[in-house]
Design a protein around this motif. Structure first.
Motif, PDB file in Angstrom:
ATOM      1  N   TYR A   1      28.046  52.427  49.145  1.00  0.00           N
ATOM      2  CA  TYR A   1      28.961  53.478  48.708  1.00  0.00           C
ATOM      3  C   TYR A   1      28.500  54.090  47.390  1.00  0.00           C
ATOM      4  O   TYR A   1      28.592  55.308  47.198  1.00  0.00           O
ATOM      5  CB  TYR A   1      30.384  52.923  48.559  1.00  0.00           C
TER       6      TYR A   1
ATOM      7  N   SER B   1      41.743  47.624  48.395  1.00  0.00           N
ATOM      8  CA  SER B   1      40.660  48.563  48.116  1.00  0.00           C
ATOM      9  C   SER B   1      40.447  49.526  49.277  1.00  0.00           C
ATOM     10  O   SER B   1      40.330  50.737  49.088  1.00  0.00           O
ATOM     11  CB  SER B   1      39.370  47.783  47.833  1.00  0.00           C
TER      12      SER B   1
ATOM     13  N   TRP C   1      38.421  55.379  45.203  1.00  0.00           N
ATOM     14  CA  TRP C   1      37.035  54.944  45.155  1.00  0.00           C
ATOM     15  C   TRP C   1      36.218  55.876  44.264  1.00  0.00           C
ATOM     16  O   TRP C   1      35.367  55.445  43.503  1.00  0.00           O
ATOM     17  CB  TRP C   1      36.441  54.925  46.568  1.00  0.00           C
TER      18      TRP C   1
ATOM     19  N   SER D   1      39.741  51.448  42.964  1.00  0.00           N
ATOM     20  CA  SER D   1      39.596  50.907  44.317  1.00  0.00           C
ATOM     21  C   SER D   1      38.236  50.244  44.483  1.00  0.00           C
ATOM     22  O   SER D   1      38.114  49.169  45.090  1.00  0.00           O
ATOM     23  CB  SER D   1      39.763  52.013  45.359  1.00  0.00           C
ATOM     24  N   LEU D   2      37.205  50.882  43.926  1.00  0.00           N
ATOM     25  CA  LEU D   2      35.871  50.284  43.956  1.00  0.00           C
ATOM     26  C   LEU D   2      35.843  49.012  43.118  1.00  0.00           C
ATOM     27  O   LEU D   2      35.198  48.023  43.490  1.00  0.00           O
ATOM     28  CB  LEU D   2      34.838  51.287  43.436  1.00  0.00           C
TER      29      LEU D   2
END
Length: 208
Positions: free
Chosen positions: A143, A26, A32, A173-174
């Motif tokens: 984030y 990640s 993301w 990725s998140l």
């Protein structure tokens, strides 16, 4: 079917290893946040979409370093909202890598406590994994808040019409970071159960 101590610690070890791998993947990827731009006068061949990670942005297939260095930026040039975002970004890029490093040491502690079959060490390692999961949760949550603030600030600057042809979404990725958080929790729970089982096994001869 009876679950043995060995099965518990092996399952906890697998979950811990996967959580480390997913969080590392990640942090090392740039999906993301995804921005897809579709202006009316844009040709089909023109790629102006982008996706970003914690430290870099990919625009049209070209990689760029993050334009804002939250540690060396001149804070006097930014608004209150931008300062809040800079502070959040600084926290994110510290907390998530820290969680990754702690996971590595957690794996070593888990191996030692499992071999020793120590209820105290197993409980301590489980608590350690819970702390790691809390750090990961804080980083991911920050984030998400950071991303929404960035969109809100952009809309304030360019107006709603400026974002009419822009679609934003969180990327895989998140999702890997969320999966890592879940596996960290599961590792801690399995180690707690293993600690309880080891404690019962140690007390059985005494009770007899």
């Amino acid at each position: 079917m009876r679950v043995t101590f060995g099965c518990l610690v092996i399952a906890a070890g697998i979950c811990g290893a996967l959580s480390f791998a997913f969080l590392a993947a990640s942090l090392g990827t740039e999906y993301w946040y995804i921005i897809e731009m579709n202006p009316v006068n844009s040709s089909d061949s023109e790629d102006i979409s982008s996706h970003s990670g914690l430290w870099s942005v990919n625009e049209g297939g070209k990689m760029y370093a993050d334009s804002i260095d939250s540690f060396t930026a001149d804070y006097s040039k930014y608004s209150e909202t931008e300062l809040r975002m800079l502070n959040m970004h600084s926290a994110i890029v510290v907390v998530l890598p820290l969680s990754l490093v702690l996971l590595l040491f957690g794996g070593i502690c888990g191996l030692v406590s499992s071999l020793a079959r120590s209820p105290v060490l197993l409980t301590g390692t489980a608590s350690y994994f819970f702390v790691c999961s809390l750090l990961t949760l804080c980083g991911v949550s920050l984030y998400i808040i950071y991303s929404y603030l960035a969109v809100a600030e952009t809309e304030r600057l360019v107006g709603p019409e400026g974002l009419a042809y822009i679609h934003t979404s969180f990327g895989w990725s998140l999702g890997l970071a969320w999966l890592s958080y879940s596996l960290e929790l599961l590792s801690g729970i399995l180690l707690l159960i293993a600690a309880r089982m080891a404690k019962l096994q140690h007390s059985s001869p005494t009770m007899a």
